[in-house]
Design an enzyme around this catalytic site. Structure first.
Site, mmCIF file in Angstrom:
data_model
loop_
_atom_site.group_PDB
_atom_site.id
_atom_site.type_symbol
_atom_site.label_atom_id
_atom_site.label_comp_id
_atom_site.label_asym_id
_atom_site.label_seq_id
_atom_site.Cartn_x
_atom_site.Cartn_y
_atom_site.Cartn_z
ATOM 1 N N GLY A 140 -6.420 -3.953 14.726
ATOM 2 C CA GLY A 140 -6.007 -5.348 14.591
ATOM 3 C C GLY A 140 -7.143 -6.241 14.142
ATOM 4 O O GLY A 140 -7.285 -7.374 14.608
ATOM 5 N N GLY A 141 -7.931 -5.738 13.191
ATOM 6 C CA GLY A 141 -9.104 -6.497 12.735
ATOM 7 C C GLY A 141 -8.804 -7.537 11.668
ATOM 8 O O GLY A 141 -9.724 -8.137 11.110
ATOM 9 N N ASP A 153 -0.060 1.177 11.608
ATOM 10 C CA ASP A 153 0.612 0.656 12.798
ATOM 11 C C ASP A 153 0.124 1.524 13.951
ATOM 12 O O ASP A 153 0.495 2.699 14.058
ATOM 13 C CB ASP A 153 2.134 0.772 12.634
ATOM 14 C CG ASP A 153 2.879 0.249 13.861
ATOM 15 O OD1 ASP A 153 2.242 0.065 14.927
ATOM 16 O OD2 ASP A 153 4.101 0.040 13.770
ATOM 17 N N VAL A 154 -0.723 0.960 14.804
ATOM 18 C CA VAL A 154 -1.356 1.780 15.845
ATOM 19 C C VAL A 154 -0.373 2.288 16.899
ATOM 20 O O VAL A 154 -0.747 3.107 17.743
ATOM 21 C CB VAL A 154 -2.555 1.066 16.520
ATOM 22 C CG1 VAL A 154 -3.713 0.909 15.564
ATOM 23 C CG2 VAL A 154 -2.142 -0.260 17.131
ATOM 24 N N ASN A 184 -8.061 -3.470 20.172
ATOM 25 C CA ASN A 184 -7.866 -4.918 20.281
ATOM 26 C C ASN A 184 -6.400 -5.354 20.198
ATOM 27 O O ASN A 184 -6.040 -6.410 20.698
ATOM 28 C CB ASN A 184 -8.681 -5.582 19.154
ATOM 29 C CG ASN A 184 -8.235 -6.992 18.858
ATOM 30 O OD1 ASN A 184 -8.432 -7.898 19.673
ATOM 31 N ND2 ASN A 184 -7.603 -7.195 17.714
ATOM 32 N N SER A 197 -6.436 -8.763 28.952
ATOM 33 C CA SER A 197 -6.157 -10.161 29.273
ATOM 34 C C SER A 197 -6.489 -10.462 30.727
ATOM 35 O O SER A 197 -6.394 -9.566 31.578
ATOM 36 C CB SER A 197 -4.661 -10.426 29.039
ATOM 37 O OG SER A 197 -4.301 -11.702 29.515
ATOM 38 N N TYR A 204 4.289 -7.581 30.913
ATOM 39 C CA TYR A 204 3.069 -7.759 30.113
ATOM 40 C C TYR A 204 1.840 -7.713 31.024
ATOM 41 O O TYR A 204 0.867 -7.007 30.738
ATOM 42 C CB TYR A 204 3.152 -9.100 29.373
ATOM 43 C CG TYR A 204 1.884 -9.540 28.667
ATOM 44 C CD1 TYR A 204 1.591 -9.119 27.365
ATOM 45 C CD2 TYR A 204 0.979 -10.403 29.293
ATOM 46 C CE1 TYR A 204 0.440 -9.531 26.717
ATOM 47 C CE2 TYR A 204 -0.175 -10.818 28.653
ATOM 48 C CZ TYR A 204 -0.437 -10.383 27.361
ATOM 49 O OH TYR A 204 -1.589 -10.804 26.727
ATOM 50 N N ALA A 250 1.440 -6.319 33.911
ATOM 51 C CA ALA A 250 1.204 -4.967 34.444
ATOM 52 C C ALA A 250 0.589 -4.065 33.374
ATOM 53 O O ALA A 250 -0.279 -3.237 33.670
ATOM 54 C CB ALA A 250 2.515 -4.381 34.949
ATOM 55 N N LYS A 277 -1.282 -5.025 30.807
ATOM 56 C CA LYS A 277 -2.675 -5.423 30.607
ATOM 57 C C LYS A 277 -3.531 -4.895 31.765
ATOM 58 O O LYS A 277 -4.677 -4.493 31.571
ATOM 59 C CB LYS A 277 -2.794 -6.944 30.485
ATOM 60 C CG LYS A 277 -2.203 -7.517 29.182
ATOM 61 C CD LYS A 277 -2.844 -6.913 27.949
ATOM 62 C CE LYS A 277 -2.585 -7.734 26.686
ATOM 63 N NZ LYS A 277 -3.008 -7.025 25.450
HETATM 64 N N1 LIG Z 1 -5.754 -15.290 22.161
HETATM 65 C C1 LIG Z 1 -5.685 -15.318 23.517
HETATM 66 O O1 LIG Z 1 -5.889 -16.360 24.178
HETATM 67 C C2 LIG Z 1 -5.374 -14.040 24.252
HETATM 68 C C3 LIG Z 1 -5.086 -14.146 25.624
HETATM 69 C C4 LIG Z 1 -4.872 -12.981 26.346
HETATM 70 C C5 LIG Z 1 -4.953 -11.744 25.724
HETATM 71 N N2 LIG Z 1 -5.233 -11.666 24.368
HETATM 72 C C6 LIG Z 1 -5.321 -10.315 23.786
HETATM 73 O O2 LIG Z 1 -6.375 -10.252 22.826
HETATM 74 C C7 LIG Z 1 -6.028 -9.315 21.787
HETATM 75 C C8 LIG Z 1 -6.144 -9.998 20.430
HETATM 76 O O3 LIG Z 1 -5.304 -11.142 20.445
HETATM 77 P P1 LIG Z 1 -5.262 -12.240 19.279
HETATM 78 O O4 LIG Z 1 -4.847 -13.503 19.948
HETATM 79 O O5 LIG Z 1 -6.501 -12.195 18.465
HETATM 80 O O6 LIG Z 1 -4.008 -11.680 18.435
HETATM 81 P P2 LIG Z 1 -3.507 -11.999 16.935
HETATM 82 O O7 LIG Z 1 -2.032 -11.706 16.966
HETATM 83 O O8 LIG Z 1 -3.934 -13.356 16.529
HETATM 84 O O9 LIG Z 1 -4.239 -10.884 16.063
HETATM 85 C C9 LIG Z 1 -3.873 -9.520 16.260
HETATM 86 C C10 LIG Z 1 -4.093 -8.700 15.001
HETATM 87 O O10 LIG Z 1 -3.556 -7.392 15.240
HETATM 88 C C11 LIG Z 1 -2.700 -7.014 14.150
HETATM 89 N N3 LIG Z 1 -1.665 -6.100 14.668
HETATM 90 C C12 LIG Z 1 -0.559 -6.447 15.405
HETATM 91 N N4 LIG Z 1 0.168 -5.350 15.683
HETATM 92 C C13 LIG Z 1 -0.470 -4.290 15.132
HETATM 93 C C14 LIG Z 1 -0.201 -2.912 15.087
HETATM 94 N N5 LIG Z 1 0.893 -2.402 15.666
HETATM 95 N N6 LIG Z 1 -1.070 -2.083 14.443
HETATM 96 C C15 LIG Z 1 -2.187 -2.589 13.838
HETATM 97 N N7 LIG Z 1 -2.490 -3.911 13.836
HETATM 98 C C16 LIG Z 1 -1.643 -4.759 14.487
HETATM 99 C C17 LIG Z 1 -2.128 -8.347 13.674
HETATM 100 O O11 LIG Z 1 -1.612 -8.254 12.344
HETATM 101 C C18 LIG Z 1 -3.354 -9.261 13.783
HETATM 102 O O12 LIG Z 1 -4.163 -9.163 12.638
HETATM 103 C C19 LIG Z 1 -4.625 -8.826 22.125
HETATM 104 O O13 LIG Z 1 -4.705 -7.621 22.845
HETATM 105 C C20 LIG Z 1 -4.068 -9.934 23.017
HETATM 106 O O14 LIG Z 1 -3.033 -9.487 23.893
HETATM 107 C C21 LIG Z 1 -5.423 -12.788 23.633
#
Ligand SMILES: NC(=O)c1ccc[n+]([C@@H]2O[C@H](COP(=O)([O-])OP(=O)(O)OC[C@H]3O[C@@H](n4cnc5c(N)ncnc54)[C@H](O)[C@@H]3O)[C@@H](O)[C@H]2O)c1
Length: 285
Positions: free
Chosen positions: A28-29, A78-79, A105, A158, A171, A173, A175
């Site tokens: 998810g980079g 798609d991971v 990620n 999270s 969700y 659980a 995490k």
């Molecule tokens: N942003 C927050 O405040 C927050 C809070 C709690 C947890 N998180 C966790 O942090 C992590 C990153 O979150 P974010 O807010 O940057 O998310 P985001 O959705 O903004 O970015 C995620 C990236 O992952 C890619 N992606 C989604 N599904 C995919 C898949 N199946 N295979 C490959 N790539 C995929 C998306 O296209 C995107 O580029 C996640 O695990 C999220 O649950 C974020």
């Protein structure tokens, strides 16, 4: 003679290039926290191998890193899909032999379904996007990391896996599962040179969690909301990931760090502007 000497502490040769020559896989980079991690790791000399589902996003991160003189390849993966993860692994290992850093990620709280309205189908969806791929991707790369002399695994989860998440217990659980998977894996593979840590994210502005356009007129409330008094940004997460990926954290494993502006420890306390102090009982704030 004892082998336990200070020489076992890795030298930090260049503080500006903490990951020089390392190979890092980031899932998810293409956006948000994953993108910031890729860019910072590349700036510190790592070669990035990105697994991203969205081609435009993958392209954007790749272009940014290349234009800054970094090393990166992105793969449309798609991971959640084992075959795609296996193909990704084959390509990466054919190129590098092994990897040094793995950042799991990907994750999503959407669609947010209240527990009473949820179903085995929605639980499975939550499981796939928040936990199953951690197993798939880690399982795909762990042996090569061990064979290659060790490395660092970082699971982005999270604070909702570290405290209660009343809105969506499934969700929360899952995490928590990512959190505890990090702890267990660390204990099991430390002697093979593998360190595993997690980051419990909260309050971070990304495409998925849009605190700015999603909430109007709250600018002045941040000070009383997060203990550090501001919104978090993907860079805040990336810096902690850099610490966990690099030899700066050579003696840190099995831990989950909340990177949340203090929301986890501050939970249950509310800032009363009138009294200019935190209160933990019902009050008009
Ligand atoms: N942003 C927050 O405040 C927050 C809070 C709690 C947890 N998180 C966790 O942090 C992590 C990153 O979150 P974010 O807010 O940057 O998310 P985001 O959705 O903004 O970015 C995620 C990236 O992952 C890619 N992606 C989604 N599904 C995919 C898949 N199946 N295979 C490959 N790539 C995929 C998306 O296209 C995107 O580029 C996640 O695990 C999220 O649950 C974020």
């Amino acid at each position: 003679m004892s082998t336990q000497t200070p020489d076992n502490v890795p030298e930090i040769n260049n503080w500006n290039r903490l990951l020089e020559g390392k190979v890092a896989v980031v899932t998810g980079g293409g956006a948000g926290i994953g993108k910031a991690i890729c860019e910072l790791f590349a700036e510190h000399g790592a070669h990035l191998e990105i697994a991203e589902i969205d081609p435009d996003r993958a392209n954007e991160t790749t272009e940014t890193i290349l234009s800054d003189g970094g090393h990166v390849s992105s793969h449309i993966v798609d991971v959640r899909n084992k075959n795609e993860v296996d193909d990704f692994k084959e390509t990466v290992l054919a190129r590098h032999g092994s990897i040094d850093i793995l950042v799991n990620n990907v994750g999503d709280y959407r669609p947010l379904v209240r527990f009473l309205d949820s179903s085995p189908e929605s639980w499975k969806e939550m499981y796939d996007i928040n936990f199953h791929h951690l197993l798939l991707v880690t399982h795909a790369f762990l042996q090569s990391m061990i064979d290659g002399g060790g490395g660092s695994i970082i699971n982005i989860h999270s604070v909702e896996g570290m405290r209660a998440y009343p809105s969506e217990p499934v969700y929360g659980a899952l995490k928590a599962a990512a959190n505890h998977f990090s702890t267990c894996l660390a204990a099991g593979y430390g002697r093979h040179g593998i360190r595993v840590n997690g980051i419990g994210v909260d309050l971070t502005q990304t495409p998925q969690v849009d605190y700015i356009s999603g909430y109007e007129d709250v600018e002045n409330l941040w000070e009383s909301w997060a203990p550090v008094g501001r919104l978090g940004w993907p860079e805040d997460q990336a810096r902690v990931a850099l610490f966990l990926a690099s030899d700066l954290s050579a003696y840190v494993t099995g831990h989950n760090i909340p990177v949340d502006g203090g929301s986890h420890v501050g939970g249950g306390w509310f800032f009363s502007p009138d009294e200019k102090r935190f209160v933990n009982r019902p009050k008009n704030l």
